[in-house]
Design a protein around this motif. Structure first.
Motif, PDB file in Angstrom:
ATOM      1  N   ALA A 275     -25.114  -1.582  34.206  1.00 59.11           N
ATOM      2  CA  ALA A 275     -24.053  -2.370  34.831  1.00 59.11           C
ATOM      3  C   ALA A 275     -22.855  -1.503  35.182  1.00 59.11           C
ATOM      4  CB  ALA A 275     -23.626  -3.498  33.896  1.00 59.11           C
ATOM      5  N   ASN A 276     -22.462  -0.631  34.273  1.00 56.92           N
ATOM      6  CA  ASN A 276     -21.311   0.236  34.532  1.00 56.92           C
ATOM      7  C   ASN A 276     -21.588   1.213  35.667  1.00 56.92           C
ATOM      8  OD1 ASN A 276     -19.955  -1.052  32.477  1.00 56.92           O
ATOM      9  ND2 ASN A 276     -20.425   0.502  30.939  1.00 56.92           N
ATOM     10  N   MET A 277     -22.826   1.718  35.700  1.00 55.21           N
ATOM     11  CA  MET A 277     -23.212   2.644  36.767  1.00 55.21           C
ATOM     12  C   MET A 277     -23.205   1.941  38.123  1.00 55.21           C
ATOM     13  SD  MET A 277     -26.840   4.688  37.185  1.00 55.21           S
ATOM     14  CE  MET A 277     -27.755   3.131  37.203  1.00 55.21           C
ATOM     15  N   PHE A 278     -23.832   0.766  38.194  1.00 57.37           N
ATOM     16  CA  PHE A 278     -23.911   0.041  39.455  1.00 57.37           C
ATOM     17  C   PHE A 278     -22.545  -0.484  39.891  1.00 57.37           C
ATOM     18  CE2 PHE A 278     -28.576  -1.029  38.390  1.00 57.37           C
ATOM     19  CZ  PHE A 278     -29.033   0.052  39.122  1.00 57.37           C
ATOM     20  N   GLU A 279     -21.735  -0.888  38.923  1.00 58.56           N
ATOM     21  CA  GLU A 279     -20.400  -1.384  39.252  1.00 58.56           C
ATOM     22  C   GLU A 279     -19.565  -0.284  39.899  1.00 58.56           C
ATOM     23  OE1 GLU A 279     -17.354  -4.381  37.066  1.00 58.56           O
ATOM     24  OE2 GLU A 279     -17.936  -2.609  35.908  1.00 58.56           O
ATOM     25  N   GLU A 280     -19.736   0.927  39.409  1.00 62.79           N
ATOM     26  CA  GLU A 280     -18.994   2.060  39.976  1.00 62.79           C
ATOM     27  C   GLU A 280     -19.433   2.351  41.405  1.00 62.79           C
ATOM     28  OE1 GLU A 280     -18.137   6.813  39.063  1.00 62.79           O
ATOM     29  OE2 GLU A 280     -19.061   5.544  37.523  1.00 62.79           O
ATOM     30  N   GLN A 281     -20.749   2.256  41.666  1.00 62.89           N
ATOM     31  CA  GLN A 281     -21.233   2.527  43.021  1.00 62.89           C
ATOM     32  C   GLN A 281     -21.197   1.278  43.906  1.00 62.89           C
ATOM     33  OE1 GLN A 281     -25.179   4.085  42.022  1.00 62.89           O
ATOM     34  NE2 GLN A 281     -26.173   2.184  42.652  1.00 62.89           N
TER      35      GLN A 281
END
Length: 246
Positions: free
Chosen positions: A122-128
């Motif tokens: 979630a944190n990775m996708f939220e950043e991108q």
């Protein structure tokens, strides 16, 4: 072409999903703990048309390796479009009733490891500001039943967590799909007597998962009729429900 991580890639449902995606030419990053089976599936998906297939050994209960797993996937594929989390175990309910350490182990496998991976993804996708998270939960999480409430509690935790995660990530362009299969004929259910209209094959469920992800469904019951079955079960008043042997 899409790039997907499949965690629990050696499970029957995940393998069937992998075959669908290989035929579409996806890049796949397979995660599992059985090296022999993982490599066998990798070879099969390459033959079936996948753009590329990488295999990554990991025990999902080794939480410290989760971040490394996602970093390895990104290094191997260049970008990550989605993650399918498909691992799980079907615990011995009676054994879990007699042993809290065993119950805790099952909850770690079926719930906490999933939540750890989802948090990182979630944190990775939220950043991108893009990405897909698809997780196999279960109809068992819709209501606690005496026959499998340890497993049901773990899956209920996952489903509730995903509901909140979906709400959080919607504004970031990240979609979360909760997948709730009913009875599926797989090695995990080998100890259960099978047969009848309520049972589905891993291939049928995999087709449903692929369609749900393509449609960006929020919650999907597979096969579809499990929605009405669970709606009835959830509607039974508690004073009656506790008298039933479910």
């Amino acid at each position: 072409m899409k790039n997907w991580i499949i965690v629990g890639a050696t499970s029957a449902i995940a393998e069937a999903v992998g075959r669908i995606w290989a035929a579409k030419g996806y890049k796949l990053f397979l995660v599992g703990r059985d090296e022999t089976k993982l490599n066998s599936i990798k070879a099969d998906l390459n033959v079936r048309g996948a753009d590329s297939v990488n295999a990554h050994l990991m025990d999902v209960n080794d939480f410290d390796r989760h971040s490394h797993c996602l970093d390895s996937a990104k290094a191997a594929m260049g970008r990550i479009d989605g993650i399918l989390i498909a691992h799980g175990t079907l615990p011995d309910q009676k054994a879990c009733e007699a042993s809290f350490p065993l119950a805790l182990k099952e909850i770690e496998t079926n719930a906490l490891s999933v939540i750890s991976l989802c948090t990182l993804a979630a944190n990775m996708f939220e950043e991108q500001r893009r990405g897909e998270i698809a997780v196999i939960s279960s109809v068992a999480g819709d209501r606690g039943r005496q026959s499998n409430y340890v497993y049901g509690a773990a899956k209920g935790m996952v489903s509730t967590f995903l509901q909140g995660l979906r709400n959080r990530l919607a504004k970031s362009g990240v979609h979360v799909t909760t997948i709730k299969p009913g009875f599926v004929d797989t090695p995990m259910t080998s100890a259960i007597e099978k047969g009848g209209p309520l049972w589905a094959s891993a291939e049928q469920v995999a087709e449903g998962i692929n369609k749900a992800i393509e449609k960006q469904s929020n919650v999907v019951y597979l096969p579809f009729f499990w929605w009405s079955i669970m709606a009835i079960i959830k509607s039974i008043p508690e004073f009656l429900f506790k008298k039933l042997s479910l």
